[in-house]
Motif scaffolding. Structure first.
Motif, PDB file in Angstrom:
ATOM      1  N   ILE A 171       0.830  -1.209   0.000  1.00  0.00           N
ATOM      2  CA  ILE A 171       0.000   0.000   0.000  1.00  0.00           C
ATOM      3  C   ILE A 171       0.859   1.251   0.000  1.00  0.00           C
ATOM      4  O   ILE A 171       0.638   2.179  -0.785  1.00  0.00           O
ATOM      5  CB  ILE A 171      -0.950  -0.011   1.215  1.00  0.00           C
ATOM      6  CG1 ILE A 171      -1.973  -1.142   1.065  1.00  0.00           C
ATOM      7  CG2 ILE A 171      -1.665   1.332   1.360  1.00  0.00           C
ATOM      8  CD1 ILE A 171      -2.727  -1.477   2.340  1.00  0.00           C
ATOM      9  N   PRO A 176      -1.725  -0.982  -3.987  1.00  0.00           N
ATOM     10  CA  PRO A 176      -2.807  -1.461  -3.111  1.00  0.00           C
ATOM     11  C   PRO A 176      -3.511  -2.694  -3.655  1.00  0.00           C
ATOM     12  O   PRO A 176      -4.052  -3.493  -2.885  1.00  0.00           O
ATOM     13  CB  PRO A 176      -3.752  -0.262  -3.024  1.00  0.00           C
ATOM     14  CG  PRO A 176      -3.497   0.503  -4.295  1.00  0.00           C
ATOM     15  CD  PRO A 176      -2.030   0.357  -4.542  1.00  0.00           C
ATOM     16  N   TRP A 180      -4.852  -6.087  -1.691  1.00  0.00           N
ATOM     17  CA  TRP A 180      -6.218  -6.622  -1.786  1.00  0.00           C
ATOM     18  C   TRP A 180      -6.198  -8.090  -2.218  1.00  0.00           C
ATOM     19  O   TRP A 180      -6.925  -8.922  -1.664  1.00  0.00           O
ATOM     20  CB  TRP A 180      -7.033  -5.778  -2.755  1.00  0.00           C
ATOM     21  CG  TRP A 180      -8.447  -6.276  -2.913  1.00  0.00           C
ATOM     22  CD1 TRP A 180      -8.965  -6.951  -3.971  1.00  0.00           C
ATOM     23  CD2 TRP A 180      -9.508  -6.120  -1.973  1.00  0.00           C
ATOM     24  NE1 TRP A 180     -10.284  -7.238  -3.737  1.00  0.00           N
ATOM     25  CE2 TRP A 180     -10.650  -6.738  -2.512  1.00  0.00           C
ATOM     26  CE3 TRP A 180      -9.603  -5.524  -0.711  1.00  0.00           C
ATOM     27  CZ2 TRP A 180     -11.880  -6.779  -1.861  1.00  0.00           C
ATOM     28  CZ3 TRP A 180     -10.827  -5.560  -0.048  1.00  0.00           C
ATOM     29  CH2 TRP A 180     -11.933  -6.179  -0.612  1.00  0.00           C
ATOM     30  N   ILE A 199      -5.878  -2.897   5.705  1.00  0.00           N
ATOM     31  CA  ILE A 199      -5.940  -2.471   4.300  1.00  0.00           C
ATOM     32  C   ILE A 199      -6.863  -1.261   4.151  1.00  0.00           C
ATOM     33  O   ILE A 199      -6.531  -0.282   3.468  1.00  0.00           O
ATOM     34  CB  ILE A 199      -6.408  -3.637   3.401  1.00  0.00           C
ATOM     35  CG1 ILE A 199      -5.312  -4.704   3.327  1.00  0.00           C
ATOM     36  CG2 ILE A 199      -6.765  -3.135   2.002  1.00  0.00           C
ATOM     37  CD1 ILE A 199      -5.754  -6.001   2.643  1.00  0.00           C
ATOM     38  N   ASP A 202      -5.099   1.864   5.904  1.00  0.00           N
ATOM     39  CA  ASP A 202      -3.874   2.296   5.223  1.00  0.00           C
ATOM     40  C   ASP A 202      -4.180   2.838   3.830  1.00  0.00           C
ATOM     41  O   ASP A 202      -3.583   3.826   3.388  1.00  0.00           O
ATOM     42  CB  ASP A 202      -2.869   1.141   5.136  1.00  0.00           C
ATOM     43  CG  ASP A 202      -2.057   0.975   6.413  1.00  0.00           C
ATOM     44  OD1 ASP A 202      -2.372   1.663   7.411  1.00  0.00           O
ATOM     45  OD2 ASP A 202      -1.111   0.167   6.425  1.00  0.00           O
ATOM     46  N   CYS A 203      -5.105   2.182   3.119  1.00  0.00           N
ATOM     47  CA  CYS A 203      -5.465   2.664   1.774  1.00  0.00           C
ATOM     48  C   CYS A 203      -6.118   4.043   1.863  1.00  0.00           C
ATOM     49  O   CYS A 203      -5.844   4.928   1.045  1.00  0.00           O
ATOM     50  CB  CYS A 203      -6.408   1.670   1.096  1.00  0.00           C
ATOM     51  SG  CYS A 203      -5.570   0.230   0.390  1.00  0.00           S
ATOM     52  N   TYR A 204      -6.973   4.229   2.850  1.00  0.00           N
ATOM     53  CA  TYR A 204      -7.615   5.538   3.029  1.00  0.00           C
ATOM     54  C   TYR A 204      -6.549   6.599   3.312  1.00  0.00           C
ATOM     55  O   TYR A 204      -6.562   7.685   2.721  1.00  0.00           O
ATOM     56  CB  TYR A 204      -8.614   5.473   4.182  1.00  0.00           C
ATOM     57  CG  TYR A 204      -9.603   6.611   4.210  1.00  0.00           C
ATOM     58  CD1 TYR A 204     -10.905   6.454   3.760  1.00  0.00           C
ATOM     59  CD2 TYR A 204      -9.223   7.878   4.677  1.00  0.00           C
ATOM     60  CE1 TYR A 204     -11.811   7.500   3.777  1.00  0.00           C
ATOM     61  CE2 TYR A 204     -10.121   8.939   4.697  1.00  0.00           C
ATOM     62  CZ  TYR A 204     -11.405   8.743   4.244  1.00  0.00           C
ATOM     63  OH  TYR A 204     -12.295   9.789   4.249  1.00  0.00           O
ATOM     64  N   HIS A 208      -5.699   5.739  -1.575  1.00  0.00           N
ATOM     65  CA  HIS A 208      -6.118   4.658  -2.473  1.00  0.00           C
ATOM     66  C   HIS A 208      -7.590   4.357  -2.161  1.00  0.00           C
ATOM     67  O   HIS A 208      -7.941   3.296  -1.607  1.00  0.00           O
ATOM     68  CB  HIS A 208      -5.259   3.412  -2.267  1.00  0.00           C
ATOM     69  CG  HIS A 208      -3.786   3.644  -2.420  1.00  0.00           C
ATOM     70  ND1 HIS A 208      -3.246   4.291  -3.520  1.00  0.00           N
ATOM     71  CD2 HIS A 208      -2.731   3.323  -1.618  1.00  0.00           C
ATOM     72  CE1 HIS A 208      -1.922   4.351  -3.386  1.00  0.00           C
ATOM     73  NE2 HIS A 208      -1.597   3.776  -2.245  1.00  0.00           N
ATOM     74  N   TYR A 211      -9.757   0.956  -3.207  1.00  0.00           N
ATOM     75  CA  TYR A 211      -9.558  -0.251  -2.401  1.00  0.00           C
ATOM     76  C   TYR A 211      -9.993  -0.024  -0.952  1.00  0.00           C
ATOM     77  O   TYR A 211     -10.449  -0.959  -0.289  1.00  0.00           O
ATOM     78  CB  TYR A 211      -8.099  -0.702  -2.471  1.00  0.00           C
ATOM     79  CG  TYR A 211      -7.767  -1.300  -3.816  1.00  0.00           C
ATOM     80  CD1 TYR A 211      -8.214  -2.582  -4.148  1.00  0.00           C
ATOM     81  CD2 TYR A 211      -7.057  -0.577  -4.771  1.00  0.00           C
ATOM     82  CE1 TYR A 211      -7.944  -3.126  -5.395  1.00  0.00           C
ATOM     83  CE2 TYR A 211      -6.786  -1.112  -6.015  1.00  0.00           C
ATOM     84  CZ  TYR A 211      -7.232  -2.389  -6.321  1.00  0.00           C
ATOM     85  OH  TYR A 211      -6.983  -2.936  -7.557  1.00  0.00           O
ATOM     86  N   ALA A 212      -9.881   1.198  -0.474  1.00  0.00           N
ATOM     87  CA  ALA A 212     -10.385   1.501   0.868  1.00  0.00           C
ATOM     88  C   ALA A 212     -11.896   1.284   0.915  1.00  0.00           C
ATOM     89  O   ALA A 212     -12.426   0.711   1.877  1.00  0.00           O
ATOM     90  CB  ALA A 212     -10.044   2.942   1.248  1.00  0.00           C
TER      91      ALA A 212
END
Length: 290
Positions: A171, A176, A180, A199, A202-204, A208, A211-212
């Motif tokens: 990520i 990302p 996933w 996930i 961290d994606c937020y 990203h 994926y978030a």
């Protein structure tokens, strides 16, 4: 050999010191930290390898039982060897200093020592594990990812600690989708839920949002915590903003999937969000299945 180590008659352990040390090593390799500790706790080290082995046992037991006292003793034993005039410039001495700083969570210092001996351990799973975790803790996620991917031991690769650090590295390195995919390959369990939580957040954090949104959506289905809806709503808005700004991560197919995800929610805010997106799509002649 390891499989014959336990055949040493107990009386020999006191007659032949080497037998005791070999049995300690055997117990460490079979993840029996308590048994290893019982054999070595009363040993008074006299040579570097005995200090090192005692330190490794104390560290293993300390990590397994969350004992700060044992971890502190391990750190002191490693420091004694690593800082000694006879060992400070040897590979074991540098390993000891790296271990000492690792237990102190001084990862910048750990990295200095590990990098100095890295050429000697390129195919060593334990080294690559520790080096990867160290790099991740200092923010060098690309180097951390490369090191972790070199770990071949299936047991290590299946552990939550490994998977969570690897996903974080993916990520933070701008991949990302690989994080996933790692989650999707897991069987449903507490570990998979915790990885999904990592996930999502961290994606937020890294923007990203696509994926978030997917991750928060699954979390919300598993646990109707309002926090997960708020995360999904924020991530969906993030994808829409990227679409409006024509940025990567805001492609029309991704926005369409986010709309489908929103429709699956029962929250009263969904219809208002869809109306806003629908108006923008109409005004900008963007074809969406609304």
């Amino acid at each position: 050999k390891g499989e014959t180590a336990t055949r040493v008659p107990p009386p020999l352990l006191d007659i032949i010191p080497e037998a005791r040390l070999n049995l300690v090593i055997y117990h460490l390799r079979t993840d029996e930290a308590q048994e290893a500790y019982n054999l070595i706790k009363d040993l008074e080290p006299s040579v570097p390898r005995e200090y090192i082995l005692k330190g490794v046992v104390f560290a293993a037991l300390g990590q397994k039982t969350d004992s700060r006292d044992h971890l502190k003793l391990a750190q002191q034993l490693f420091q004694l060897v690593g800082a000694s005039a006879s060992e400070c410039d040897t590979i074991p001495g540098r390993q000891c200093m790296a271990s000492c700083f690792f237990l102190l969570r001084q990862f910048e210092d750990v990295g200095v020592y590990l990098k100095s001996i890295q050429p000697y351990f390129s195919n060593d799973d334990d080294f690559n594990w520790n080096y990867g975790i160290t790099c991740a803790n200092t923010g060098d996620y690309k180097e951390a990812k490369d090191a972790l991917l070199q770990v071949q031991n299936d047991k290590y690769r299946s552990e939550f600690c490994y998977l969570s650090w690897l996903c974080r590295c993916y990520i933070m390195s701008g991949e990302p989708g690989l994080a996933w995919e790692t989650y999707v390959r897991m069987e449903t369990s507490n570990d998979s839920f915790n990885l999904l939580h990592l996930i999502a957040n961290d994606c937020y954090k890294m923007g990203h949002f696509y994926y978030a949104c997917k991750a928060f959506d699954v979390l919300e289905r598993l646990d109707p915590d309002p926090e997960f809806w708020e995360g999904k709503r924020g991530a969906a808005i993030g994808v829409f903003q990227k679409t409006v700004a024509n940025l990567p991560g805001g492609e029309h197919d991704k926005l369409q999937e986010v709309l489908n995800i929103l429709r699956s929610s029962n929250n009263t805010q969904v219809e208002q969000m869809i109306r806003v997106i629908k108006k923008w799509a109409k005004d900008n002649r963007v074809k969406l299945d609304l």
